[in-house]
Design a protein around this motif. Structure first.
Motif, PDB file in Angstrom:
ATOM      1  N   CYS A 176       0.849  -1.183   0.000  1.00  0.00           N
ATOM      2  CA  CYS A 176       0.000   0.000   0.000  1.00  0.00           C
ATOM      3  C   CYS A 176       0.891   1.241   0.000  1.00  0.00           C
ATOM      4  O   CYS A 176       1.795   1.353   0.843  1.00  0.00           O
ATOM      5  CB  CYS A 176      -0.904  -0.003   1.234  1.00  0.00           C
ATOM      6  N   GLY A 217      -2.578  -0.435  -5.780  1.00  0.00           N
ATOM      7  CA  GLY A 217      -3.803  -0.471  -4.998  1.00  0.00           C
ATOM      8  C   GLY A 217      -3.570  -0.046  -3.562  1.00  0.00           C
ATOM      9  O   GLY A 217      -2.436   0.020  -3.094  1.00  0.00           O
ATOM     10  N   LEU A 218      -4.649   0.254  -2.862  1.00  0.00           N
ATOM     11  CA  LEU A 218      -4.596   0.616  -1.452  1.00  0.00           C
ATOM     12  C   LEU A 218      -5.088  -0.540  -0.603  1.00  0.00           C
ATOM     13  O   LEU A 218      -5.915  -1.350  -1.046  1.00  0.00           O
ATOM     14  CB  LEU A 218      -5.473   1.842  -1.175  1.00  0.00           C
ATOM     15  N   GLN A 268      -7.303  -2.046   2.573  1.00  0.00           N
ATOM     16  CA  GLN A 268      -8.684  -1.748   2.937  1.00  0.00           C
ATOM     17  C   GLN A 268      -8.769  -0.590   3.922  1.00  0.00           C
ATOM     18  O   GLN A 268      -9.638   0.272   3.816  1.00  0.00           O
ATOM     19  CB  GLN A 268      -9.347  -2.990   3.532  1.00  0.00           C
ATOM     20  N   TRP A 299      -7.983   2.677   2.067  1.00  0.00           N
ATOM     21  CA  TRP A 299      -9.094   2.976   1.166  1.00  0.00           C
ATOM     22  C   TRP A 299     -10.261   3.565   1.948  1.00  0.00           C
ATOM     23  O   TRP A 299     -10.898   4.524   1.514  1.00  0.00           O
ATOM     24  CB  TRP A 299      -9.513   1.715   0.420  1.00  0.00           C
ATOM     25  N   SER A 300     -10.515   3.000   3.115  1.00  0.00           N
ATOM     26  CA  SER A 300     -11.601   3.517   3.956  1.00  0.00           C
ATOM     27  C   SER A 300     -11.291   4.909   4.475  1.00  0.00           C
ATOM     28  O   SER A 300     -12.208   5.646   4.864  1.00  0.00           O
ATOM     29  CB  SER A 300     -11.837   2.567   5.140  1.00  0.00           C
ATOM     30  N   THR A 349     -11.281  13.283  -4.387  1.00  0.00           N
ATOM     31  CA  THR A 349     -11.348  13.090  -2.941  1.00  0.00           C
ATOM     32  C   THR A 349     -11.256  14.437  -2.241  1.00  0.00           C
ATOM     33  O   THR A 349     -10.796  15.420  -2.818  1.00  0.00           O
ATOM     34  CB  THR A 349     -10.184  12.208  -2.416  1.00  0.00           C
ATOM     35  N   LEU A 354      -8.967   7.378  -9.851  1.00  0.00           N
ATOM     36  CA  LEU A 354      -9.922   7.967  -8.921  1.00  0.00           C
ATOM     37  C   LEU A 354     -10.517   9.257  -9.488  1.00  0.00           C
ATOM     38  O   LEU A 354     -11.708   9.548  -9.298  1.00  0.00           O
ATOM     39  CB  LEU A 354      -9.243   8.243  -7.576  1.00  0.00           C
TER      40      LEU A 354
END
Length: 223
Positions: free
Chosen positions: A23, A35-36, A38, A41-42, A62, A90
């Motif tokens: 991450c 990718g991030l 979990q 990402w949250s 974001t 994103l």
């Protein structure tokens, strides 16, 4: 294009073995590169309609918080240029369909800062977005004519004063900018002074309309 994609896919297991995917925010192991985890990402905050963006002119991926800040710092100052893929995806998820022909233009860096950093992070994002949407990229449409100090800690009015006249349209591209639809790409929008300066320069060059796409927008009241 398909052959290149298949080639990358065939090498993926070897790359993952030599360089296990992590991450980019916290360093935890993830399923694939880019990718991030979990938890991180949250930690991202996505704006809802009318929050953190002007839906008519600005698309924000974001809101600026601790997680998005770490991503931006790694990308912008940490040399993690591969993050352009994740950040642009994103941004694309929030970017509406743009009808007709569009020129994708990054917010410029002054040449001194470009030499120091080695790349313009907004240009890397613009390249990914232009490729994904099949729009034309005009990476040097705007010039930052003079170096400006860091805008951190400055108020809205002071930022506007510092940037007044600092950004101009590239004279070599005036014919292409006149009457064009412009997708202006930036990594972070704080007060909006930088993008406003870019929009002014594009307007003076005769651009028909400008839509802004940024990864993160500072909206303290939204957070």
């Amino acid at each position: 294009m398909l052959t290149r994609k298949l080639f990358r896919q065939s090498l993926a297991p070897v790359v993952d073995l030599l360089y296990p995917p992590r991450c980019p925010v916290c360093g935890e192991a993830v399923g694939e590169h880019g990718g991030l985890c979990q938890s991180c990402w949250s930690g991202l905050v996505f704006p809802v309609a009318g929050e953190g963006e002007d839906t008519a002119q600005v698309s924000t991926a974001t809101l600026y918080n601790d997680t998005s800040r770490k991503l931006v710092l790694a990308f912008k100052h940490g040399g993690r240029i591969a993050l352009a893929g994740l950040l642009s995806r994103l941004m694309l998820a929030r970017l509406p369909a743009l009808e007709g022909d569009w020129l994708v233009v990054p917010v410029p860096l002054h040449r001194r800062r470009l030499w120091t950093r080695g790349y313009n992070q907004s240009a890397l994002l613009a390249r990914e977005i232009a490729r994904a949407r099949e729009h034309k990229l005009l990476v040097d449409a705007l010039h930052r004519q003079r170096a400006t100090p860091s805008l951190g800690g400055l108020g809205r009015a002071e930022r506007a004063r510092v940037l007044n006249g600092a950004i101009r349209a590239n004279p070599r591209h005036l014919a292409r900018l006149r009457g064009a639809n412009i997708l202006l790409v930036d990594d972070v929008m704080t007060s909006g002074a930088t993008t406003a300066s870019c929009c002014d320069a594009l307007g003076q060059a005769g651009a028909a309309q400008v839509h802004i796409a940024c990864f993160a927008q500072v909206m303290d009241e939204a957070l």
